[in-house]
Design an enzyme around this catalytic site. Structure first.
Site, short mmCIF file in Angstrom:
data_model
loop_
_atom_site.label_atom_id
_atom_site.label_comp_id
_atom_site.label_asym_id
_atom_site.label_seq_id
_atom_site.Cartn_x
_atom_site.Cartn_y
_atom_site.Cartn_z
CG ASP A 113 35.66 -7.76 -20.60
OD1 ASP A 113 36.12 -8.64 -21.34
OD2 ASP A 113 35.83 -6.54 -20.81
CE1 TYR A 164 39.35 -1.69 -21.16
CE2 TYR A 164 38.17 -3.25 -19.78
CZ TYR A 164 38.39 -2.67 -21.01
OH TYR A 164 37.62 -3.06 -22.08
CG ASN A 166 22.49 -3.66 -16.26
OD1 ASN A 166 21.42 -3.18 -16.62
ND2 ASN A 166 23.58 -2.92 -16.08
NE ARG A 180 22.04 3.50 -13.34
CZ ARG A 180 22.63 4.65 -13.65
NH1 ARG A 180 23.94 4.69 -13.87
NH2 ARG A 180 21.92 5.75 -13.75
CG LEU A 236 23.62 -1.61 -21.03
CD1 LEU A 236 23.88 -1.29 -19.56
CD2 LEU A 236 22.14 -1.96 -21.24
CB ILE A 273 30.70 -7.88 -20.52
CG1 ILE A 273 31.12 -7.26 -21.88
CG2 ILE A 273 31.08 -9.34 -20.45
CD1 ILE A 273 32.63 -7.16 -22.08
CE LYS A 282 31.39 1.88 -15.41
NZ LYS A 282 30.85 3.27 -15.44
CB SER A 283 26.34 -0.55 -13.46
OG SER A 283 25.84 0.48 -12.62
CE LYS A 321 38.28 -6.75 -23.44
NZ LYS A 321 38.07 -6.08 -22.14
CG HIS A 326 42.01 -4.09 -25.79
ND1 HIS A 326 42.18 -3.65 -24.50
CD2 HIS A 326 40.81 -3.61 -26.16
CE1 HIS A 326 41.13 -2.95 -24.13
NE2 HIS A 326 40.28 -2.90 -25.12
N1 NAP Z 1 37.06 -4.55 -26.21
C1 NAP Z 1 36.85 -3.26 -26.22
O1 NAP Z 1 37.45 -2.51 -27.00
C2 NAP Z 1 35.85 -2.67 -25.26
C3 NAP Z 1 35.38 -1.35 -25.45
C4 NAP Z 1 34.44 -0.87 -24.56
C5 NAP Z 1 33.96 -1.67 -23.52
N2 NAP Z 1 34.46 -2.94 -23.35
C6 NAP Z 1 33.96 -3.82 -22.26
O2 NAP Z 1 32.53 -3.79 -22.26
C7 NAP Z 1 32.07 -3.41 -20.96
C8 NAP Z 1 30.76 -2.67 -21.03
O3 NAP Z 1 30.87 -1.54 -21.89
P1 NAP Z 1 30.89 -0.03 -21.37
O4 NAP Z 1 31.37 0.01 -19.98
O5 NAP Z 1 31.62 0.76 -22.39
O6 NAP Z 1 29.38 0.44 -21.48
P2 NAP Z 1 27.92 -0.14 -21.19
O7 NAP Z 1 27.98 -1.35 -20.35
O8 NAP Z 1 27.22 -0.20 -22.51
O9 NAP Z 1 27.27 1.07 -20.40
C9 NAP Z 1 27.78 1.49 -19.17
C10 NAP Z 1 27.17 2.83 -18.83
O10 NAP Z 1 25.76 2.74 -18.67
C11 NAP Z 1 25.39 3.04 -17.33
N3 NAP Z 1 24.41 2.02 -16.94
C12 NAP Z 1 24.68 0.70 -16.75
N4 NAP Z 1 23.54 0.03 -16.51
C13 NAP Z 1 22.54 0.93 -16.56
C14 NAP Z 1 21.15 0.84 -16.39
N5 NAP Z 1 20.56 -0.32 -16.17
N6 NAP Z 1 20.42 2.00 -16.49
C15 NAP Z 1 21.01 3.18 -16.74
N7 NAP Z 1 22.34 3.34 -16.90
C16 NAP Z 1 23.09 2.21 -16.82
C17 NAP Z 1 26.66 3.03 -16.52
O11 NAP Z 1 26.62 4.00 -15.50
P3 NAP Z 1 27.08 3.72 -13.98
O12 NAP Z 1 28.40 2.99 -14.04
O13 NAP Z 1 27.20 5.10 -13.42
O14 NAP Z 1 26.00 2.91 -13.37
C18 NAP Z 1 27.71 3.42 -17.55
O15 NAP Z 1 27.75 4.82 -17.72
C19 NAP Z 1 33.25 -2.54 -20.44
O16 NAP Z 1 33.16 -2.30 -19.05
C20 NAP Z 1 34.41 -3.37 -20.88
O17 NAP Z 1 34.60 -4.46 -19.99
C21 NAP Z 1 35.39 -3.44 -24.20
#
Ligand code: NAP
Length: 284
Positions: free
Chosen positions: A43, A48, A237, A233, A185, A225, A227-228, A73, A106
């Site tokens: 994604d 981005y 995940n 991790r 997450l 989806i 992210k790490s 998006k 988006h």
């Molecule tokens: N449509 C939208 O408006 C929108 C908005 C936000 C996000 N998104 C999409 O959703 C995806 C995921 O959301 P997100 O990146 O905001 O946040 P997320 O996936 O909820 O969390 C990512 C964060 O958690 C950490 N992490 C990941 N797995 C972990 C684990 N097992 N244990 C501990 N820490 C962990 C990561 O650190 P590290 O990277 O340092 O490992 C990072 O800081 C995005 O990448 C994007 O593609 C879309």
């Protein structure tokens, strides 16, 4: 991997890899590592600034293109038919691919009907396999779904144990639109990674709080989806398909819902102003 059939018959993995906030210089490595772990859905977004690096990883990863599922998006600054149409071609060029599996609007700002018509056209001509929206809360979603030819296949929304989007799920269910969870997450907010209920459930299965939270979403029918930038991790995940939460455990986790965002209130006027300004300033 589990798949779900979207309302137009396209199959989408229930688990993918998100690349928001991964700097362009790290994106190729992260996507290649994610693919090596087993992720087949990626994604990204125009906003981005890493579509090109995702495309490069896809090009060299060794997995046939048809086994991968690419989502991107259209950003607010590309809103409206003409700009959206050009930006779809630009995303295809950056992603180095003939087709995008899922393209989303988006944010519900700027001329999103024009954007949607451009996506419908691209879908008809084979440049996109499925189209949808993101951050369309139930009121905006009902509006767009009611006045377009192609009902959105997906609405990407913030979903995790603390924001379960129960109302949105009820409404989207009526339209056959799938939810894909962003920040599944919660980026660790509200101490998700150490939450005692998630941890307690996980102890039974030898799983972490993060894994229990993601499994809860998938079992609720929500695609995720996470992210790490760390491969261990990414593996954690991804390791979600060898256990099943019981009905009692699902109920216990449903009770963790706080019913509001951990990030943003899409109904707040100041948030709308922020997105309008971002859409004007951030041309991609
Ligand atoms: N449509 C939208 O408006 C929108 C908005 C936000 C996000 N998104 C999409 O959703 C995806 C995921 O959301 P997100 O990146 O905001 O946040 P997320 O996936 O909820 O969390 C990512 C964060 O958690 C950490 N992490 C990941 N797995 C972990 C684990 N097992 N244990 C501990 N820490 C962990 C990561 O650190 P590290 O990277 O340092 O490992 C990072 O800081 C995005 O990448 C994007 O593609 C879309």
């Amino acid at each position: 991997m589990e798949y779900v059939k979207l309302n137009n018959g396209v199959e989408m993995p229930m688990l993918g890899f998100g690349v928001y906030q991964i700097p362009a210089e790290d994106t190729k490595r992260c996507v290649l590592e994610a693919v090596s772990v087993g992720y087949r859905s990626i994604d990204t977004a125009q906003a981005y600034a890493n579509e090109a690096e995702v495309g490069e990883a896809v090009r060299i990863c060794g997995i046939p293109r048809e086994e991968l599922f690419l989502t991107t998006k259209i950003w607010i600054s590309n809103g409206g038919y003409d700009k959206a149409r050009a930006s779809i071609d630009e995303s295809l060029r950056r992603l180095k691919t003939d087709y995008i599996d899922l393209m989303l609007i988006h944010q519900p700002f700027n001329d999103y009907y024009g954007t949607y018509r451009a996506m419908e056209e691209a879908c008809r001509s084979g440049k996109i396999r499925a189209i949808g929206v993101s951050n369309f809360m139930p009121d905006r979603f009902i509006d767009i779904a009611g006045f377009v030819e192609t009902v959105p296949a997906v609405n990407q929304l913030e979903v995790h144990v603390f924001q379960q989007q129960k109302k949105a799920r009820e409404i989207l269910g009526k339209y056959g639109t799938r939810i894909m969870a962003w920040s599944p997450l919660a980026q660790g907010k509200n101490n998700l990674f150490t939450n005692e209920d998630l941890t307690a459930v996980g102890e039974k299965y030898g799983k972490t709080a993060a894994q229990v939270n993601l499994r809860f979403l998938i079992q609720s029918g929500v695609a995720v989806i996470p992210k790490s930038t760390h491969i261990e991790r990414m593996e954690e995940n991804f390791d979600l398909f060898d256990f099943t939460l019981t009905d009692d455990e699902m109920k216990k986790l449903e009770a963790l819902d706080l019913g509001h965002s951990q990030f943003i209130d899409h109904y707040a006027p100041e948030v709308a102003e922020m997105f309008v300004n971002a859409g004007k300033a951030h041309m991609v």
